[in-house]
Each structure stands twice: as structure tokens, then as C-alpha cells.
Design a protein around this motif. Sequence first.
Motif, PDB file in Angstrom:
ATOM      1  N   ASN A 252      46.574  21.075  83.636  1.00  0.00           N
ATOM      2  CA  ASN A 252      46.317  20.196  84.787  1.00  0.00           C
ATOM      3  C   ASN A 252      46.418  18.712  84.450  1.00  0.00           C
ATOM      4  O   ASN A 252      46.017  17.874  85.259  1.00  0.00           O
ATOM      5  N   THR A 253      46.953  18.380  83.284  1.00  0.00           N
ATOM      6  CA  THR A 253      47.060  16.977  82.901  1.00  0.00           C
ATOM      7  C   THR A 253      48.508  16.579  82.640  1.00  0.00           C
ATOM      8  O   THR A 253      49.363  17.413  82.335  1.00  0.00           O
ATOM      9  N   ALA A 254      48.733  15.283  82.755  1.00  0.00           N
ATOM     10  CA  ALA A 254      49.941  14.650  82.232  1.00  0.00           C
ATOM     11  C   ALA A 254      49.502  13.717  81.115  1.00  0.00           C
ATOM     12  O   ALA A 254      48.355  13.255  81.088  1.00  0.00           O
ATOM     13  N   HIS A 272      44.589  15.828  88.669  1.00  0.00           N
ATOM     14  CA  HIS A 272      45.152  17.036  89.283  1.00  0.00           C
ATOM     15  C   HIS A 272      44.207  18.209  89.014  1.00  0.00           C
ATOM     16  O   HIS A 272      43.544  18.278  87.972  1.00  0.00           O
ATOM     17  N   THR A 273      44.168  19.146  89.935  1.00  0.00           N
ATOM     18  CA  THR A 273      43.298  20.315  89.796  1.00  0.00           C
ATOM     19  C   THR A 273      44.071  21.590  89.535  1.00  0.00           C
ATOM     20  O   THR A 273      43.506  22.673  89.569  1.00  0.00           O
ATOM     21  N   SER A 274      45.375  21.436  89.266  1.00  0.00           N
ATOM     22  CA  SER A 274      46.196  22.589  88.897  1.00  0.00           C
ATOM     23  C   SER A 274      47.342  22.085  88.024  1.00  0.00           C
ATOM     24  O   SER A 274      47.453  20.882  87.755  1.00  0.00           O
ATOM     25  N   SER A 275      48.198  22.988  87.585  1.00  0.00           N
ATOM     26  CA  SER A 275      49.252  22.662  86.625  1.00  0.00           C
ATOM     27  C   SER A 275      50.142  21.513  87.098  1.00  0.00           C
ATOM     28  O   SER A 275      50.476  21.414  88.283  1.00  0.00           O
ATOM     29  N   VAL A 276      50.542  20.662  86.150  1.00  0.00           N
ATOM     30  CA  VAL A 276      51.491  19.582  86.425  1.00  0.00           C
ATOM     31  C   VAL A 276      52.889  20.119  86.172  1.00  0.00           C
ATOM     32  O   VAL A 276      53.247  20.454  85.040  1.00  0.00           O
ATOM     33  N   THR A 277      53.675  20.204  87.227  1.00  0.00           N
ATOM     34  CA  THR A 277      54.967  20.889  87.164  1.00  0.00           C
ATOM     35  C   THR A 277      56.139  19.971  86.870  1.00  0.00           C
ATOM     36  O   THR A 277      57.185  20.430  86.413  1.00  0.00           O
ATOM     37  N   GLN A 293      50.710  21.786  91.152  1.00  0.00           N
ATOM     38  CA  GLN A 293      50.468  22.956  91.983  1.00  0.00           C
ATOM     39  C   GLN A 293      49.231  22.786  92.860  1.00  0.00           C
ATOM     40  O   GLN A 293      48.904  23.677  93.633  1.00  0.00           O
ATOM     41  N   ASP A 294      48.549  21.625  92.772  1.00  0.00           N
ATOM     42  CA  ASP A 294      47.397  21.370  93.645  1.00  0.00           C
ATOM     43  C   ASP A 294      47.818  20.748  94.982  1.00  0.00           C
ATOM     44  O   ASP A 294      46.982  20.232  95.728  1.00  0.00           O
ATOM     45  N   ASN A 295      49.146  20.755  95.254  1.00  0.00           N
ATOM     46  CA  ASN A 295      49.721  20.284  96.529  1.00  0.00           C
ATOM     47  C   ASN A 295      49.902  18.780  96.597  1.00  0.00           C
ATOM     48  O   ASN A 295      50.280  18.255  97.655  1.00  0.00           O
ATOM     49  N   THR A 296      49.632  18.059  95.525  1.00  0.00           N
ATOM     50  CA  THR A 296      49.748  16.606  95.569  1.00  0.00           C
ATOM     51  C   THR A 296      50.692  16.088  94.488  1.00  0.00           C
ATOM     52  O   THR A 296      50.981  16.761  93.491  1.00  0.00           O
ATOM     53  N   ALA A 297      51.160  14.860  94.741  1.00  0.00           N
ATOM     54  CA  ALA A 297      51.782  14.045  93.695  1.00  0.00           C
ATOM     55  C   ALA A 297      50.851  12.870  93.445  1.00  0.00           C
ATOM     56  O   ALA A 297      50.130  12.431  94.348  1.00  0.00           O
ATOM     57  N   LYS A 298      50.865  12.374  92.237  1.00  0.00           N
ATOM     58  CA  LYS A 298      50.041  11.216  91.908  1.00  0.00           C
ATOM     59  C   LYS A 298      50.899  10.166  91.213  1.00  0.00           C
ATOM     60  O   LYS A 298      51.808  10.495  90.442  1.00  0.00           O
ATOM     61  N   LEU A 299      50.572   8.922  91.502  1.00  0.00           N
ATOM     62  CA  LEU A 299      51.253   7.788  90.894  1.00  0.00           C
ATOM     63  C   LEU A 299      50.298   7.121  89.916  1.00  0.00           C
ATOM     64  O   LEU A 299      49.128   6.900  90.236  1.00  0.00           O
ATOM     65  N   TRP A 300      50.830   6.793  88.720  1.00  0.00           N
ATOM     66  CA  TRP A 300      50.012   6.227  87.653  1.00  0.00           C
ATOM     67  C   TRP A 300      50.622   4.930  87.165  1.00  0.00           C
ATOM     68  O   TRP A 300      51.843   4.782  87.100  1.00  0.00           O
ATOM     69  N   GLU A 317      52.018  23.928  96.747  1.00  0.00           N
ATOM     70  CA  GLU A 317      52.264  23.336  95.440  1.00  0.00           C
ATOM     71  C   GLU A 317      53.614  22.637  95.376  1.00  0.00           C
ATOM     72  O   GLU A 317      54.586  23.060  95.993  1.00  0.00           O
ATOM     73  N   LEU A 318      53.655  21.526  94.623  1.00  0.00           N
ATOM     74  CA  LEU A 318      54.882  20.758  94.457  1.00  0.00           C
ATOM     75  C   LEU A 318      55.729  21.344  93.330  1.00  0.00           C
ATOM     76  O   LEU A 318      55.203  21.805  92.320  1.00  0.00           O
TER      77      LEU A 318
END
Length: 357
Positions: A252-254, A272-277, A293-300, A317-318
Motif C-alpha cells: 500500500n505504499t510508494a 493509500h489503503t490498498s496496493s499501489v498499482t 486499488q483503493d479507488n484513488t490516485a494521489k499526487l505527491w 480500483e485504478l
Amino acid sequence: RVIATTEIADQVVNAARFSPTGDRVLITSWAAQKVWQWNPATDGPSLATIAPTLDFTKEGGMLWAANYTPDGSRILTVGGNDARLWDVVGNAARTTLRFSPHGAVASVDVSPNGRLIATGSWDTTAKIWDIATGRVVRKLVGGHNGYVNSVAFAPDGLRLATAGDDGQVALWELTTGKQLPIETIRHSSPIRSVCFSPDGSLLLTASADRTARLWRSDNGQPVHILAGHEFGLLDARFSRDGLKIATGGEDNTARMWTTATGIQVGEPLTGHTSSVTSVAFSADGSRLLTASQDNTAKLWDTATGKEVLTLDGHTRELTSVGFAPDGRTALSASRDGTAILWPTADWDAQELTVGDR
């Protein structure tokens, strides 16, 4: 703020790819066995109103992946035991070449000059094809004793890297088809992806063994082990300047790493609360986009490791994220049957906070 959203009713968007010019998006659905070419500026928000550019239920064969050739003029598809090249006329496509047979094709790449195609197969081999004739130039045999999961041309177009379920990478000289006598590049579990650094001096591998690894591409000697993920890796990418690496995993991390030292930059990117794909750097390297897979994208923010905002426009999931070549828009695709374009200019605005979109 969302620029545009397109959807396929009751289907899964497995991948979405920008054209080299950034004005078109290629959307692939395995379930529908169709590919759409979407122009957000002129097409409506639903792909139901757009005729598919490719429909494999009518063309025959199987569809696993689709992408543009480097000049954007043609589409390359992979599925079943072949790869195919298509000319695009308007919003329709016609096949020009079929690269077959080759076991079950799991990966494909186009050479930097656009003249060759490489396919990696579950029959343990890779093949090099001439785009002009569709004929096999080389069959690369003996490098693997398991599925070939990933193939990648070197930036100079003179070598090819292949990676497989056997946990090994093989390097091949394209002019002769011979495997280069390098040190063994090996993971203890299947390698899911391999790619060259932008200058071609390094190879980056991502594996189910919880590590990514850097290797010298001239002799295969190990450079750095990027260890820290608690579960297997799903993606690993260089920044455009090659100075940074991003990895995404099943924990669940990048994470970000310095290419020169192999040292992790800051803390893991958690949230993220699920795998980073999927992971993707912006063109200038100042931002990292992650899909989950938690249905979101995140910007860092890559300088601080801080989350800038969450892109929460999907309901499932994305599967992939990416930036347009000019860096002005980003793209996310999901198993909910939608692809969304996001304006990156807004992301630099000071008033944006986590959760804005």
C-alpha cells in the motif's frame, strides 16, 4: 478539478495511454475486447457514443494491451499469440501487419527509431520483428526457463532487455541476436518489469521478492538493492532525468529513491489503503502520481514527500496513471470503466489542499 471523464458502461478500463502529442487518449478494455481513441476536446464524455477504433470481437483474436507507436501514427496491440500494427484513419483502424505466431505474448516494446518491435512470450523466448515487413528478424532463445514478462529496448536501440518468471534478466545484442555475456541479473521471485535508465547505463527491475534493483547495463553487475517494501512490487519507474526512481507495491505504499545512491528518499509515501498499482513522475520530476486499488490516485511533492491532493473521481480500483508529454494534464484509468483527465496547472495553486479535485 476534472477536465474530462469518459466511461464504458459496465466494463473495465485496463489501460489508458496518451498519444505522443498529448491530444488523444487510447483506452483499452479487455472485457469488451475493444480499443477507443478518445479526443477530450471533441468527443463526448461517454464512449458509448463513440465507435470503437478497434473491435476484436469482429477482428478476431485476443486483446490484452494497446499503445501508440512513438510517432503516434499507428497503434500496436498485443493479445493471444500475436502482436498487430494498425493504421489509424479518422477514428477507425485497419491492420497493416501481424507479428505471429509467438506463443502467448506477454509484453511488447517498440525500438526508439520505430523500425523494430520486440515481443516477449510465455514460451520462454523473445522475438524481434521488422515493422516494415512484419517478418521475424531475430528469435532470442536460451535466456529464460520461464515466462518472459517484460521486454525493453535500450535508448540507443542496440540492445534489448528481457525479464521473466525465472527471476532473471537477459541482455541481447540486436545486430546479432546473441545474448550478451553479462553477470547474472537475478531476483529470488518473478520479475514483473524491466526498464533502462534514460541514458541507457542502468537497468531497473521490479520483483515479487519485495525489491527493486539497479544493475549496470554493460556488464550486469549489481549497483543498488532498493529494499524496504513489505510485499511484492507492482511498478518501478525512473524520472525523466534519471535521477530518481519511484516504486509502488502491494504493501500500500510508494517510495522514492535516489538513483546514484540507491537510498530511499524520506519516508514511505503512505495514505493509500490498498496496493499501489502504477507510479508516474511529472515531466519536471517535481510531482509523483500514484494509482491504487483503493479507488484513488494521489499526487505527491517529490521534494518533501508530502501528499498534495487525492484524486477521488473513480469508484473502483485504478489500473494506471500517467502524464501527458507536455506535462499539462494527467490521466487515470480504472476498473470502473472510466478514464479521467486532470489539469496539472491547478495542482501548483497554493489554495489546493488534500482531497481537492
